[in-house]
Design an enzyme around this catalytic site. Structure first.
Site, PDB file in Angstrom:
ATOM      1  N   ASP A 679      44.991  -5.012  57.514  1.00  0.00           N
ATOM      2  CA  ASP A 679      45.291  -5.714  58.758  1.00  0.00           C
ATOM      3  C   ASP A 679      45.358  -4.723  59.930  1.00  0.00           C
ATOM      4  O   ASP A 679      44.828  -4.964  61.019  1.00  0.00           O
ATOM      5  CB  ASP A 679      46.634  -6.432  58.567  1.00  0.00           C
ATOM      6  CG  ASP A 679      46.892  -7.401  59.685  1.00  0.00           C
ATOM      7  OD1 ASP A 679      46.055  -8.297  59.881  1.00  0.00           O
ATOM      8  OD2 ASP A 679      47.917  -7.235  60.381  1.00  0.00           O
ATOM      9  N   LYS A 683      42.928  -4.275  63.462  1.00  0.00           N
ATOM     10  CA  LYS A 683      43.402  -4.130  64.843  1.00  0.00           C
ATOM     11  C   LYS A 683      42.813  -2.884  65.494  1.00  0.00           C
ATOM     12  O   LYS A 683      42.378  -2.922  66.652  1.00  0.00           O
ATOM     13  CB  LYS A 683      44.928  -4.056  64.861  1.00  0.00           C
ATOM     14  CG  LYS A 683      45.586  -5.354  64.421  1.00  0.00           C
ATOM     15  CD  LYS A 683      47.084  -5.187  64.257  1.00  0.00           C
ATOM     16  CE  LYS A 683      47.702  -6.447  63.682  1.00  0.00           C
ATOM     17  NZ  LYS A 683      49.084  -6.237  63.244  1.00  0.00           N
TER      18      LYS A 683
END
Ligand code: ADP
Ligand code: ASP
Ligand code: MG
Length: 815
Positions: A679, A683
């Site tokens: 994750d 980003k």
């Protein structure tokens, strides 16, 4: 003296006629000696036309006749005292018998001439005026019913007769003299030719009758009483935000009504204009409202235009060919021909090369116009100097109108921007040399959307409405709805923005309401009235609703919605999303989405992809746009990992810290989903791309936190067992850090186009040293922020802040 004209809607029902009586009585009591002009009861002119056409086809008309009788009789029963009713019933019955006889004649002959049709429809105004005059007689003495066909003299152009001014003036003047002390009820709409045959002045012609009488009798004002608060900035049936104008010039009112604002019949303006008599448009149902005054001067206005009008159905004829170039007589011949045959040309444009000419006509006239042109220009066509005329159908005209346009540059720019941004293709443009009107031709299916978008663009001081379609009603979606609801009044009062959520879907159900879903009860509505969810049809419906300032919000974590973004942009709809999937897949996809959004002039906002509600994406964009050069980004963008390392100090073991984070709800059900760093990687990838680097996900150097055995464990329990075994490894790291006066941080870096994420040990001089809780932090080192980087820090997860970030993106759409 005043003329008071009441339209069909004002005399359509018992209640409205009562309102009319009050207005007339008040004016009479104030000593104004009004002259009253009434239309037929609403719907009656259409009904009579239908009856006439039915009779000509030998179709039954008796039921309609009965209906006509009932509507008038009901008024008599309710508004006239019983003792006075009989003679009124008798007279109405006699008129209706006359009408029946005429209809029977039409039926017998199976022929309906324009002359008979005018005679038939004239009964509408005669019935209503006679009837209302009798109601009035109960309150005011000396009421008199006047059949205007004896006073308004016209030519024999049935259906749209031209008034013989001189004769009409004489007749009305003598009526004025002989009836000076009477309260006259005059039939609108009708006249008669030199043989005394009844004619009509064109649909909506009662306004014209009022102006003719007002001009001859030197009225102080001509009041047109209708069912809206005056002349509005646009047709209120299509543009809900339309508002009433206080003052318009005759020319402005003429332009607005010529292009479709039905509220006043354009020829009405001429007699009033010549005598400088103001026309006031007022609302029978809101008599205290001052309405719109139409007068000589246009008056000051806060807005550059006065209104937007439209004709919903128009056909366009295009003529092209070398035969036109430099031939000064060509357009003369063309338009003389059309005028001679009574074909009304709504709009003309000619290219400067003179190679083609485009004009718009009523669809009913298009075929006739084409055959006339083919006959007139036969030689040119044969010699190939002209191409056969081409007709385009299903088009509409939209026009912005106002005298202030003359002095304000940028008006057409604003018009075309509003249309373009909403994906509305402009087929032809015309600006009158008076600069009073700019007209565009667009597809009919886009008219409502265009009117609303253009209205928003020109009356910007008014609220702008954003229409929202939201998928995903989990934590973030639900919180967003609550925030929108709580913020509704503030946004409206302080920012003139109104947000209407018009479509909602989760994985099970979907629900639409074009007037805006009640956000207090969205969940109940979705459960009770929702249809079975289907994303493809949700998006199809969104497209079909064709709303201006439309935004699609993806509040899901699934891939499916992102596969539609491209199509959504192509439908000129903006996208706001907290879902990272679209931006962190293949670079080509990232690129394509941006290009498509840009090409269609819509927004793609995803601030919450990185650091939830923290301003990170926006800060990076602003730095780049303002010409700063990025040197390095360092960041901690996982709240979970941040929490774990911030708490993995002192006596705590790594195993316990992870357990505790899970117990507090900071981790995914399988903590490896956080600790694996994927994750975080997404980003960083998005930031790197936004900073201009064409990177694929594989290019990110993702350093592991966990030993291999932990990652490979087959269940969550096994994972924890392995993690326990790894405690000594993590303790070793911790002790090493402590001995050097440092802390452990899992840090993402973008430097020289490369992205890496790795465990690092930082000392107290590093901005990430003092991070606490589950905060995110990011530092931008740039040419301008070189010695001390620009740092953004704060909570980077949670429904409340994420929804707030989505909300902020939403209100920025179209800004
Ligand atoms: P009446 O029966 O009073 O003659 P009309 O039906 O002829 O009334 O005209 C009034 C209607 O015109 C309004 O109800 C409104 O829906 C419509 N209309 C269209 N465009 C405009 C506009 N720009 N301003 C006001 N009314 C408009
Ligand atoms: N009754 C006529 C019509 O409906 C005239 C008018 O109302 O102005 O067109
Ligand atoms: Mg009207």
């Amino acid at each position: 003296m005043k003329v008071l004209k009441f339209g069909g809607t004002s005399v359509g029902t018992v209640e409205s006629i009562s309102a009319v009586l009050d207005i007339v009585k008040k004016s009479f009591d104030e000593g104004e000696k009004p002259l009253v002009v009434l239309s037929a009861m609403s719907g009656v002119t259409n009904l009579l036309t239908k009856m006439a056409e039915h009779a000509a086809e030998r179709l039954p008309f008796e039921d309609d006749l009965k209906l006509l009788e009932e509507r008038h009789f009901e008024v008599v029963k309710k508004l006239i005292a019983v003792k006075f009713q009989n003679p009124v019933f008798t007279k109405l019955k006699l008129m209706l018998n006359d009408l029946e006889e005429i209809l029977q004649g039409v039926s017998a002959l199976k022929e309906l001439s324009a002359q008979s049709k005018d005679l038939i429809v004239s009964f509408g105004e005669r019935l209503s005026n006679y009837m209302v005059s009798k109601v009035m007689e109960q309150y005011v003495a000396q009421v008199e019913f006047v059949d205007a066909s004896h006073y308004v003299k016209t030519d024999s152009n049935f259906g749209n007769a031209h008034v013989n001014e001189e004769l009409t003036q004489q007749l009305i003047q003598s009526l004025g003299h002989s009836h000076a002390d009477k309260l006259l009820f005059v039939t609108g709409f009708i006249g008669s030719n030199e043989k005394g045959r009844v004619t009509t002045l064109g649909r909506g012609g009662s306004d014209y009758t009022a102006a003719i009488f007002g001009a001859v009798l030197q009225a102080s004002t001509i009041e047109i009483w209708t069912d809206v608060n005056g002349m509005l900035t646009a047709d209120p049936r299509i543009v809900k935000k339309a508002f009433s104008q206080t003052i318009l010039s005759y020319t402005e009112a003429m332009e607005l009504s010529y292009f479709g604002a039905k509220v006043i019949y354009p020829p009405t303006m001429i007699p009033a204009f010549l005598k400088k008599i103001p026309i006031v448009i007022r609302n029978t149902f809101e008599p205290a409202f001052p309405g719109t005054t139409i007068q000589f001067e246009s008056g000051k206005s806060a807005f550059p235009i006065k209104g937007i009008s439209s004709i919903s159905d128009i056909s366009v004829i295009n003529l092209s060919g070398s035969g036109m170039i430099g031939k000064s007589g060509f357009s003369g011949r063309l338009f003389t021909l059309l005028a001679r045959e009574q074909i009304n040309v709504v709009l003309i444009t000619q290219s400067s090369s003179e190679h083609s000419i485009t004009f718009a006509v009523n669809p009913d006239d298009a075929a006739k116009a084409v055959s006339l042109i083919e006959a007139e220009f036969e030689l040119e066509l044969e010699a190939n100097k002209l191409q056969l005329p081409v007709v385009e159908e299903n088009l509409s005209v939209l026009a912005i109108v106002g005298e202030n346009m003359k002095r304000t540059p940028g008006m057409s720019g604003r018009l075309f921007y509003a249309l373009g941004r909403n994906g509305i293709n402009v087929r032809a443009i015309a600006q009158g040399s008076s600069e009073l009107n700019i007209s565009v031709i667009i597809g009919k299916e886009n008219l409502a959307k265009a009117l609303n978008a253009v209205h928003d663009a020109f009356f910007a001081a008014l609220k702008k409405t954003l229409y929202v379609f939201n998928v995903g009603t989990g934590n973030i979606g639900a919180t967003l709805f609550r925030q929108i609801r709580e913020q509704h009044d503030f946004l409206l009062d302080n920012n003139d923005i109104e947000i209407k959520v018009v479509g909602v879907s989760n994985s099970r159900k979907m629900f639409f309401d074009v007037d805006g879903i009640d956000l207090e009860h969205w969940s109940e509505s979705l459960e009770a009235s929702g249809e079975v969810a289907d994303l493809a049809s949700f998006i199809e419906r969104m497209r079909a609703m064709n709303l201006p300032n439309c935004v699609f919000i993806d509040n899901t974590a699934s891939k499916l919605p992102s596969t539609y973004y491209e199509d959504i942009f192509k439908a000129n709809i903006s996208v706001v999303t907290c879902n990272k999937i679209a931006n962190s897949g293949a670079y080509a996809q990232y690129q394509l989405l941006r290009e498509t959004a840009r090409k269609h002039g819509v927004d793609f906002f995803y601030e919450t992809n990185v650091g939830a509600g923290l301003p990170i994406v926006r800060v990076l964009k602003d730095l780049m746009l303002s010409g700063d050069r990025l040197v390095k980004i360092e960041a901690i963008l996982s709240g979970t990992i941040s929490y774990i390392f911030n708490n993995f100090v002192g006596e705590a073991s790594f195993y316990e810290t992870v357990k505790q984070a899970q117990a507090l709800g900071y981790t995914e059900p399988d903590p490896r989903d956080d600790l694996g760093g994927v994750d975080f990687m997404r980003k960083m990838l998005i930031l790197a791309r936004d900073a201009g680097h064409a990177l694929e996900p594989e290019a990110v150097d993702l350093g592991a936190i966990l030993p291999k055995a932990c990652l490979e464990a087959s269940s969550v329990d096994d994972f924890y067992a392995e993690l326990l075994k790894a405690d000594s490894y993590f303790n070793g790291l911790k002790e090493q850090a402590a001995s050097e006066g440092k802390v452990i941080r899992y840090i993402g870096k973008l430097e020289e186009g490369k992205v890496s994420i790795a465990l690092e040990m930082v000392d107290e001089n590093h901005p990430f040293y003092a991070l606490s809780g589950s905060d995110n932090i990011i530092s931008f080192t740039t040419e301008r922020y070189k010695d001390r980087p620009l740092v953004v820090k704060g909570p980077g997860a949670g429904a409340e802040v994420t929804a707030a970030g989505v909300f902020a993106d939403l209100v920025n759409v179209g800004a």
